[in-house]
Design an enzyme around this catalytic site. Structure first.
Site, PDB file in Angstrom:
ATOM      1  N   CYS A   2      -3.528  -3.524  -3.878  1.00 52.31           N
ATOM      2  CA  CYS A   2      -3.583  -4.884  -4.330  1.00 52.31           C
ATOM      3  C   CYS A   2      -4.776  -5.128  -5.145  1.00 52.31           C
ATOM      4  CB  CYS A   2      -4.173  -5.816  -2.880  1.00 52.31           C
ATOM      5  SG  CYS A   2      -4.138  -4.898  -1.626  1.00 52.31           S
ATOM      6  N   ILE A  50       1.770  -2.788   2.118  1.00 51.09           N
ATOM      7  CA  ILE A  50       2.118  -1.510   2.354  1.00 51.09           C
ATOM      8  C   ILE A  50       1.792  -0.889   3.963  1.00 51.09           C
ATOM      9  CG2 ILE A  50       1.476   1.147   1.984  1.00 51.09           C
ATOM     10  CD1 ILE A  50       1.207  -0.004  -1.133  1.00 51.09           C
ATOM     11  N   ILE A  51       0.551  -1.256   4.538  1.00 46.90           N
ATOM     12  CA  ILE A  51       0.421  -0.701   5.778  1.00 46.90           C
ATOM     13  C   ILE A  51       0.064  -2.131   6.590  1.00 46.90           C
ATOM     14  CG2 ILE A  51      -1.323   0.123   7.395  1.00 46.90           C
ATOM     15  CD1 ILE A  51      -1.826   2.298   5.183  1.00 46.90           C
ATOM     16  N   ASN A  72      -8.948  -3.319  -2.029  1.00 50.75           N
ATOM     17  CA  ASN A  72      -7.956  -2.765  -3.021  1.00 50.75           C
ATOM     18  C   ASN A  72      -7.963  -1.159  -2.676  1.00 50.75           C
ATOM     19  OD1 ASN A  72      -6.291  -2.007  -4.815  1.00 50.75           O
ATOM     20  ND2 ASN A  72      -7.762  -1.820  -6.505  1.00 50.75           N
ATOM     21  N   GLU A  74      -6.377   2.325  -0.243  1.00 54.80           N
ATOM     22  CA  GLU A  74      -5.760   2.996   1.238  1.00 54.80           C
ATOM     23  C   GLU A  74      -7.026   3.776   1.709  1.00 54.80           C
ATOM     24  OE1 GLU A  74      -3.280   1.901   2.490  1.00 54.80           O
ATOM     25  OE2 GLU A  74      -2.077   1.143   0.482  1.00 54.80           O
ATOM     26  N   GLY A 351       0.475  13.706  -9.659  1.00 52.74           N
ATOM     27  CA  GLY A 351      -0.405  14.886  -9.766  1.00 52.74           C
ATOM     28  C   GLY A 351      -1.518  14.941 -10.588  1.00 52.74           C
TER      29      GLY A 351
END
Length: 600
Positions: A2, A50-51, A72, A74, A351
């Protein structure tokens, strides 16, 4: 995940102001919006769900609503932290709530407990204190601005433009640094008065006073592991990190190039879909190699050819989403690959970070070069003589090898040297490259040169360019990018690797390659570092591309900042194949396009 923005101040009409500020960053979270307003604070949040999709809306409160948070990112260890905080009342299954109860429990020490990518602000309504923090490596952004009695904060600078106290002024002092690094290398930004909170730092604001301190230190050490033990540790922690980074209530995909880093991530994660972009000229395209890996892993690869016309047309939009100028050609590729992925998923793995953590840059080979065996006093004398000549590749080699690393190394992708910057810029240079990097070298005094170079590349190239563009280009397309290499637990392994397990005479990322070899089903683990191949060098010699750049170099904006005759000469030399000036030309062009977007 977010974006957030807000301000502390006594403005009237707070609701109208914070709504406009939050709308500016709608692309970071199209799934929902939320606000908190009191007599001093106004917070706005845009959500990418998302969660705990149903209950994770923000701003979010603790039990007695004395604390409120916007967040903002995770937190990958939030389930473990919930168990540690089980005596608190949890109303959701969102990782956001861990921040509130963690702050109640541990105060400003709370960020040390977090494994993840994050920036957040917690407002204590009773004490009128703002507490904010940014993750250890700066994966998620955090900006702030203070004027008189008003303090602004947010995920992107552009949200500040909607606040009546904000004065949009150019900070020209860092233009010289940009010409060297190709991005903004300081905590100061190109907007006067706007600062970036550095990675691994927290910020407190109360009664008009800003306090900043670090909670994470980037340290290196060496263990006595055998080579096999190093490879085993890397294999174990990368498997663990990829698993943690797949925590989600929505579908996850992955970017995929033909190199070892994304190939390793994809081979561990095996997502349903991977995404690759390339160019019409096969010399610059990685699509076929990416498709080969996907086929061997029995997963899908979706890909797109970026045309010259699309590439050039996208530059103004990319500069807008970046907030600050960047001439990293990979930003454009990331923009298009993110757009491609956004048709299917909300989360992508990527990556970034392997080169900086595990010793992936060809520059790190320098200890093995024959020239370094010559006594330093002789090399230094040769370097002093070579400085009398123009800055060109062959001469620069002798200069670098005859100086201390502190005197010449600012990262893997220096664009302009000091002498040439004086010819390019209209105004005097007030901030030198050595002044920008000296705080890092001071911190790693006495360490081996390769460690110093890694520290420079992590603090500048990784934190201020690679992660900046990764966040902005994914969020521009309303998806979340996750970077399993850039993880505190992964760094604990990487920081202790003996140097010979990072680089050898033959190759880079030595131990990482052998760990990756265990799971990558093709030859990607062998590939040398190529960066992101882009046909810019060739395109600039074609008439339409050349004319667009020439028109920009002849503009009034160009004459304001640059020696117009000299920059046009750089362009002509490149077009006529007299010199390879494409990076210099592109760096100036990107600044001018950025300036058009934000100041014209």
């Amino acid at each position: 995940m977010c974006g957030f923005t807000g301000f502390v101040g006594d403005e009237k009409k707070k609701k109208a102001i914070i709504k406009k500020m939050t709308d500016r960053i709608k692309h970071r979270g199209p799934d929902g919006e939320g606000y908190y307003i009191d007599d001093l604070m106004a917070m706005g949040h845009r959500r990418l769900s998302i969660i705990d999709i149903a209950n994770g809306n923000q701003p979010m409160f603790n039990e007695d609503e004395s604390l409120v948070v916007v967040f903002n990112g995770e937190i990958y260890n939030y389930q473990e932290l919930k168990k540690e905080l089980s005596h608190h009342e949890f109303k959701t299954n969102a990782d956001t709530e861990v921040l509130l109860h963690g702050y109640e429990e541990w105060g400003i020490e709370m960020p040390k407990k977090l494994r993840g990518m994050f920036s957040f602000v917690i407002w204590d309504q009773k004490k009128k204190i703002l507490f904010g923090a940014r993750d250890p490596f700066g994966i998620k952004p955090f900006y702030y601005y203070k004027k008189d009695k008003t303090f602004l904060f947010g995920s992107e600078i552009k949200s500040f433009f909607e606040h009546p106290c904000f004065e949009k002024k150019l900070n020209e002092e860092i233009l010289a640094g940009y010409l060297s690094f190709s991005f903004t290398p300081t905590t100061e930004t190109f907007f006067e008065g706007v600062n970036r909170l550095d990675a691994g730092n927290y910020i407190l604001y109360k009664d008009g006073i800003i306090s900043i301190d670090n909670y994470f230190e980037l340290t290196f050490d060496k263990n006595n592991d055998t080579y096999e033990e190093s490879v085993d540790k890397i294999a174990q922690i990368m498997k663990n990190s990829v698993e943690c980074h797949q925590l989600s209530d929505v579908k996850i995909g992955s970017f995929l190039s033909s190199g070892i880093d994304s190939s390793y991530i994809v081979s561990l994660a095996k997502p349903e879909n991977t995404y690759t972009v390339g160019y019409e000229n096969n010399k610059y395209s990685e699509i076929e190699l990416a498709k080969d890996l996907a086929k061997k892993l029995k997963i899908k690869n979706k890909n797109k050819i970026i045309t010259k016309e699309e590439y050039l047309k996208a530059i103004p939009d990319i500069m807008y989403y970046m907030d600050e100028p960047s001439s990293d050609p990979a930003a454009v590729a990331l923009y298009f690959v993110s757009k491609l992925a956004s048709k299917d998923v909300k989360v992508v793995l990527s990556g970034e970070g392997a080169d900086e953590f595990f010793g992936g840059y060809n520059f790190y080979h320098f200890d093995f070069k024959w020239y370094n065996k010559i006594p330093f006093c002789i090399r230094h004398a040769i370097a002093s003589f070579c400085k009398l000549f123009p800055e060109i590749r062959g001469v620069n080699f002798f200069i670098r090898r005859g100086e201390k690393v502190e005197d010449y190394y600012i990262g893997v992708n220096r664009v302009f040297g000091t002498k040439e910057k004086k010819k390019v810029l209209k105004n005097p240079i007030t901030l030198t490259d050595k002044e920008i990097t000296k705080y890092v070298y001071r911190e790693y005094e006495g360490q081996e040169d390769i460690i110093k170079m890694q520290a420079i590349d992590i603090n500048f190239w990784l934190m201020k360019d690679i992660l900046q563009k990764a966040d902005r280009m994914t969020m521009a397309n309303s998806i979340e990018g996750r970077v399993p290499f850039i993880d505190t637990e992964v760094f604990k392994v990487a920081r202790e690797l003996p140097l010979k397990h990072k680089v050898s005479k033959e190759t880079t990322k030595v131990a990482l390659r052998d760990a990756a070899k265990r799971v990558i089903p093709n030859e990607s683990y062998k590939k040398k570092k190529l960066g992101f191949p882009v046909p810019l060098r060739d395109w600039m010699r074609e008439e339409d591309f050349y004319e667009e750049i020439k028109k920009t170099f002849e503009s009034a904006n160009a004459t304001e900042f640059f020696n117009q005759e000299y920059i046009l000469q750089l362009l002509e030399e490149h077009k006529e194949t007299k010199k390879d000036n494409y990076r210099k030309v592109w760096t100036i062009y990107c600044f001018l396009k950025w300036y058009e977007v934000f100041f014209n």
